[in-house]
Design a protein around this motif. Structure first.
Motif, PDB file in Angstrom:
ATOM      1  N   HIS A  41       9.339  15.474   0.927  1.00 33.41           N
ATOM      2  CA  HIS A  41       8.788  15.553   2.288  1.00 33.41           C
ATOM      3  C   HIS A  41       7.264  15.388   2.269  1.00 33.41           C
ATOM      4  CE1 HIS A  41       8.356  16.793   6.468  1.00 33.41           C
ATOM      5  NE2 HIS A  41       7.412  17.621   6.070  1.00 33.41           N
ATOM      6  N   THR A  42       6.586  16.099   1.357  1.00 31.38           N
ATOM      7  CA  THR A  42       5.121  16.046   1.290  1.00 31.38           C
ATOM      8  C   THR A  42       4.645  14.643   0.928  1.00 31.38           C
ATOM      9  OG1 THR A  42       5.028  18.374   0.636  1.00 31.38           O
ATOM     10  CG2 THR A  42       3.068  17.049   0.203  1.00 31.38           C
ATOM     11  N   LEU A  43       5.297  14.012  -0.036  1.00 33.72           N
ATOM     12  CA  LEU A  43       4.905  12.659  -0.453  1.00 33.72           C
ATOM     13  C   LEU A  43       5.117  11.656   0.675  1.00 33.72           C
ATOM     14  CD1 LEU A  43       6.451  12.854  -4.000  1.00 33.72           C
ATOM     15  CD2 LEU A  43       4.007  12.558  -3.514  1.00 33.72           C
ATOM     16  N   ALA A  44       6.241  11.764   1.381  1.00 33.42           N
ATOM     17  CA  ALA A  44       6.510  10.858   2.497  1.00 33.42           C
ATOM     18  C   ALA A  44       5.467  11.037   3.601  1.00 33.42           C
ATOM     19  CB  ALA A  44       7.919  11.096   3.042  1.00 33.42           C
ATOM     20  N   ALA A  45       5.066  12.290   3.848  1.00 30.33           N
ATOM     21  CA  ALA A  45       4.046  12.562   4.865  1.00 30.33           C
ATOM     22  C   ALA A  45       2.696  11.936   4.507  1.00 30.33           C
ATOM     23  CB  ALA A  45       3.896  14.073   5.066  1.00 30.33           C
ATOM     24  N   LEU A  46       2.469  11.716   3.210  1.00 35.37           N
ATOM     25  CA  LEU A  46       1.220  11.100   2.749  1.00 35.37           C
ATOM     26  C   LEU A  46       1.305   9.575   2.709  1.00 35.37           C
ATOM     27  CD1 LEU A  46       0.301  13.552  -0.144  1.00 35.37           C
ATOM     28  CD2 LEU A  46      -0.894  13.297   2.045  1.00 35.37           C
ATOM     29  N   GLY A  47       2.453   9.022   3.118  1.00 32.34           N
ATOM     30  CA  GLY A  47       2.586   7.575   3.183  1.00 32.34           C
ATOM     31  C   GLY A  47       3.228   6.920   1.982  1.00 32.34           C
ATOM     32  N   ALA A  48       3.698   7.723   1.028  1.00 32.40           N
ATOM     33  CA  ALA A  48       4.390   7.159  -0.135  1.00 32.40           C
ATOM     34  C   ALA A  48       5.862   6.955   0.199  1.00 32.40           C
ATOM     35  CB  ALA A  48       4.250   8.084  -1.335  1.00 32.40           C
ATOM     36  N   THR A  49       6.490   6.035  -0.506  1.00 33.79           N
ATOM     37  CA  THR A  49       7.937   5.928  -0.476  1.00 33.79           C
ATOM     38  C   THR A  49       8.448   6.905  -1.528  1.00 33.79           C
ATOM     39  OG1 THR A  49       7.845   3.601   0.168  1.00 33.79           O
ATOM     40  CG2 THR A  49       9.908   4.381  -0.808  1.00 33.79           C
ATOM     41  N   ALA A  50       9.078   7.975  -1.083  1.00 33.95           N
ATOM     42  CA  ALA A  50       9.501   9.046  -1.987  1.00 33.95           C
ATOM     43  C   ALA A  50      10.995   8.947  -2.226  1.00 33.95           C
ATOM     44  CB  ALA A  50       9.143  10.400  -1.388  1.00 33.95           C
ATOM     45  N   ASP A  98       0.586  21.836   3.006  1.00 34.71           N
ATOM     46  CA  ASP A  98      -0.838  21.497   2.981  1.00 34.71           C
ATOM     47  C   ASP A  98      -1.047  20.025   2.625  1.00 34.71           C
ATOM     48  OD1 ASP A  98      -3.498  21.057   2.054  1.00 34.71           O
ATOM     49  OD2 ASP A  98      -3.763  23.169   1.602  1.00 34.71           O
ATOM     50  N   GLY A  99      -0.502  19.589   1.518  1.00 36.99           N
ATOM     51  CA  GLY A  99      -0.564  18.183   1.138  1.00 36.99           C
ATOM     52  C   GLY A  99      -1.813  17.745   0.406  1.00 36.99           C
ATOM     53  N   ARG A 100      -2.856  18.579   0.354  1.00 37.44           N
ATOM     54  CA  ARG A 100      -4.121  18.119  -0.250  1.00 37.44           C
ATOM     55  C   ARG A 100      -4.023  17.909  -1.756  1.00 37.44           C
ATOM     56  NH1 ARG A 100      -8.386  22.297   1.036  1.00 37.44           N
ATOM     57  NH2 ARG A 100      -6.564  23.671   0.907  1.00 37.44           N
ATOM     58  N   VAL A 101      -3.286  18.754  -2.447  1.00 37.14           N
ATOM     59  CA  VAL A 101      -3.143  18.589  -3.892  1.00 37.14           C
ATOM     60  C   VAL A 101      -2.319  17.338  -4.193  1.00 37.14           C
ATOM     61  CG1 VAL A 101      -2.280  19.629  -6.021  1.00 37.14           C
ATOM     62  CG2 VAL A 101      -3.439  21.060  -4.322  1.00 37.14           C
ATOM     63  N   HIS A 102      -1.254  17.128  -3.432  1.00 41.74           N
ATOM     64  CA  HIS A 102      -0.473  15.897  -3.596  1.00 41.74           C
ATOM     65  C   HIS A 102      -1.333  14.664  -3.287  1.00 41.74           C
ATOM     66  CE1 HIS A 102       2.916  18.702  -3.515  1.00 41.74           C
ATOM     67  NE2 HIS A 102       3.694  17.725  -3.959  1.00 41.74           N
ATOM     68  N   ARG A 103      -2.212  14.771  -2.310  1.00 47.61           N
ATOM     69  CA  ARG A 103      -3.065  13.636  -1.968  1.00 47.61           C
ATOM     70  C   ARG A 103      -3.964  13.260  -3.149  1.00 47.61           C
ATOM     71  NH1 ARG A 103      -4.199  11.260   2.555  1.00 47.61           N
ATOM     72  NH2 ARG A 103      -3.440  12.957   3.866  1.00 47.61           N
ATOM     73  N   ILE A 104      -4.496  14.255  -3.852  1.00 52.21           N
ATOM     74  CA  ILE A 104      -5.311  13.973  -5.043  1.00 52.21           C
ATOM     75  C   ILE A 104      -4.477  13.185  -6.038  1.00 52.21           C
ATOM     76  CG2 ILE A 104      -6.425  15.035  -7.057  1.00 52.21           C
ATOM     77  CD1 ILE A 104      -7.359  17.291  -5.149  1.00 52.21           C
ATOM     78  N   PHE A 105      -3.215  13.574  -6.211  1.00 48.03           N
ATOM     79  CA  PHE A 105      -2.344  12.843  -7.134  1.00 48.03           C
ATOM     80  C   PHE A 105      -2.092  11.426  -6.646  1.00 48.03           C
ATOM     81  CE2 PHE A 105       2.064  11.601  -8.267  1.00 48.03           C
ATOM     82  CZ  PHE A 105       1.803  11.301  -9.590  1.00 48.03           C
ATOM     83  N   VAL A 106      -1.733  11.271  -5.375  1.00 53.48           N
ATOM     84  CA  VAL A 106      -1.436   9.946  -4.837  1.00 53.48           C
ATOM     85  C   VAL A 106      -2.659   9.034  -4.970  1.00 53.48           C
ATOM     86  CG1 VAL A 106      -0.869   8.677  -2.726  1.00 53.48           C
ATOM     87  CG2 VAL A 106       0.423  10.729  -3.323  1.00 53.48           C
ATOM     88  N   GLU A 107      -3.853   9.608  -4.834  1.00 57.47           N
ATOM     89  CA  GLU A 107      -5.080   8.814  -4.982  1.00 57.47           C
ATOM     90  C   GLU A 107      -5.266   8.313  -6.421  1.00 57.47           C
ATOM     91  OE1 GLU A 107      -8.070  11.378  -3.347  1.00 57.47           O
ATOM     92  OE2 GLU A 107      -7.564  10.814  -1.274  1.00 57.47           O
ATOM     93  N   LEU A 108      -4.670   9.006  -7.406  1.00 58.19           N
ATOM     94  CA  LEU A 108      -4.712   8.520  -8.792  1.00 58.19           C
ATOM     95  C   LEU A 108      -4.047   7.155  -8.924  1.00 58.19           C
ATOM     96  CD1 LEU A 108      -3.709  11.585 -11.031  1.00 58.19           C
ATOM     97  CD2 LEU A 108      -5.951  10.531 -10.876  1.00 58.19           C
ATOM     98  N   SER A 163       0.827  -1.205   0.000  1.00 60.41           N
ATOM     99  CA  SER A 163       0.000   0.000   0.000  1.00 60.41           C
ATOM    100  C   SER A 163       0.865   1.260   0.000  1.00 60.41           C
ATOM    101  CB  SER A 163      -0.932  -0.005   1.223  1.00 60.41           C
ATOM    102  OG  SER A 163      -0.149  -0.015   2.399  1.00 60.41           O
ATOM    103  N   ARG A 164       2.177   1.087  -0.135  1.00 59.45           N
ATOM    104  CA  ARG A 164       3.088   2.240  -0.155  1.00 59.45           C
ATOM    105  C   ARG A 164       3.700   2.373  -1.534  1.00 59.45           C
ATOM    106  NH1 ARG A 164       5.161   4.746   4.372  1.00 59.45           N
ATOM    107  NH2 ARG A 164       7.183   5.014   3.370  1.00 59.45           N
ATOM    108  N   PRO A 165       3.079   3.181  -2.393  1.00 58.18           N
ATOM    109  CA  PRO A 165       3.645   3.354  -3.729  1.00 58.18           C
ATOM    110  C   PRO A 165       4.989   4.070  -3.654  1.00 58.18           C
ATOM    111  CG  PRO A 165       1.933   4.978  -3.334  1.00 58.18           C
ATOM    112  CD  PRO A 165       1.902   4.030  -2.168  1.00 58.18           C
ATOM    113  N   THR A 166       5.848   3.767  -4.606  1.00 56.84           N
ATOM    114  CA  THR A 166       7.111   4.480  -4.729  1.00 56.84           C
ATOM    115  C   THR A 166       6.918   5.611  -5.724  1.00 56.84           C
ATOM    116  OG1 THR A 166       8.421   2.517  -4.220  1.00 56.84           O
ATOM    117  CG2 THR A 166       9.543   4.298  -5.388  1.00 56.84           C
ATOM    118  N   VAL A 167       7.046   6.835  -5.216  1.00 57.66           N
ATOM    119  CA  VAL A 167       6.867   8.015  -6.055  1.00 57.66           C
ATOM    120  C   VAL A 167       8.224   8.708  -6.181  1.00 57.66           C
ATOM    121  CG1 VAL A 167       5.633  10.180  -6.404  1.00 57.66           C
ATOM    122  CG2 VAL A 167       4.493   8.276  -5.241  1.00 57.66           C
TER     123      VAL A 167
END
Length: 195
Positions: free
Chosen positions: A22-31, A182-192, A4-8
């Motif tokens: 930093h933002t991607l890692a905070a959202l749970g991705a492997t950045a 903020d992280g919300r825009v990145h979250r929309i991307f990660v949800e893709l 469940s941890r995508p590599t971005v």
């Protein structure tokens, strides 16, 4: 995708890299920072950060990354471009440097430095599709979308021009959503990535 941890990956030859990681890692991705084709191969998705679009394209070619990037984007890898990254994803550039290359894939025409020079940088609270509260948008020598193809969804506008768009697995913003945590825009991307 690894569990469940995508590599971005974040394109890291030039541009605003650390804040995206930093933002991607905070959202749970492997950045991870991407500087070589082998690192790109490890990615489920990619962020093309702000920076200088002509320099980024030249460095990508120098480091043998440009063609692999084109192949991965054309092959469906989710990719998010911010500011210069939007220019790199565009199929067409208005006001570009002579011979300027892009990765392409996004059916838009983007105007470089559309809002003016560095001294014309500004911030705005922008309504953003899918978000209840506006996003704090920071525009620095930012582009805008002059033409959006039929399959391109406009997510936000400023000065009567699209400044955030999505087309299938691709997303781009004229502004820098990574700067305020903020992280919300990145979250929309990660949800893709889960689609």
């Amino acid at each position: 995708m690894a569990g469940s941890r995508p590599t971005v990956g974040v394109f890291a030859l030039q541009g605003d890299v650390r804040e995206h990681l930093h933002t991607l890692a905070a959202l749970g991705a492997t950045a991870i920072a991407v500087r070589r084709p082998a690192e790109l191969e490890d990615c489920d998705a990619l962020v093309l950060p702000g920076g200088e679009s002509t320099t980024m394209a030249k460095l990508a070619r120098t480091f043998d990354l440009l063609e692999p990037l084109r192949e991965r984007v054309a092959g469906g890898m989710p990719t998010f471009g911010t500011c210069a990254g939007m220019i790199l994803l565009a199929d067409e550039i208005s006001g570009g440097a002579a011979g300027q290359e892009t990765i392409g894939g996004l059916d838009v025409t983007v105007r470089r430095n559309a809002f003016g020079r560095q001294v014309d940088s500004f911030e705005a609270a922008l309504p953003f599709a899918g978000l209840e509260e506006p996003v704090h948008a920071v525009f620095i020598r930012a582009p805008w979308v002059e033409r959006a193809g039929e399959g391109v969804e406009v997510l936000a506008t400023a000065h009567d021009h699209p400044v955030a768009v999505r087309q299938g697995h691709l997303m781009a913003t004229s502004f820098h959503p990574e700067v305020d945590g903020d992280g919300r825009v990145h979250r929309i991307f990660v949800e893709l990535l889960g689609r």
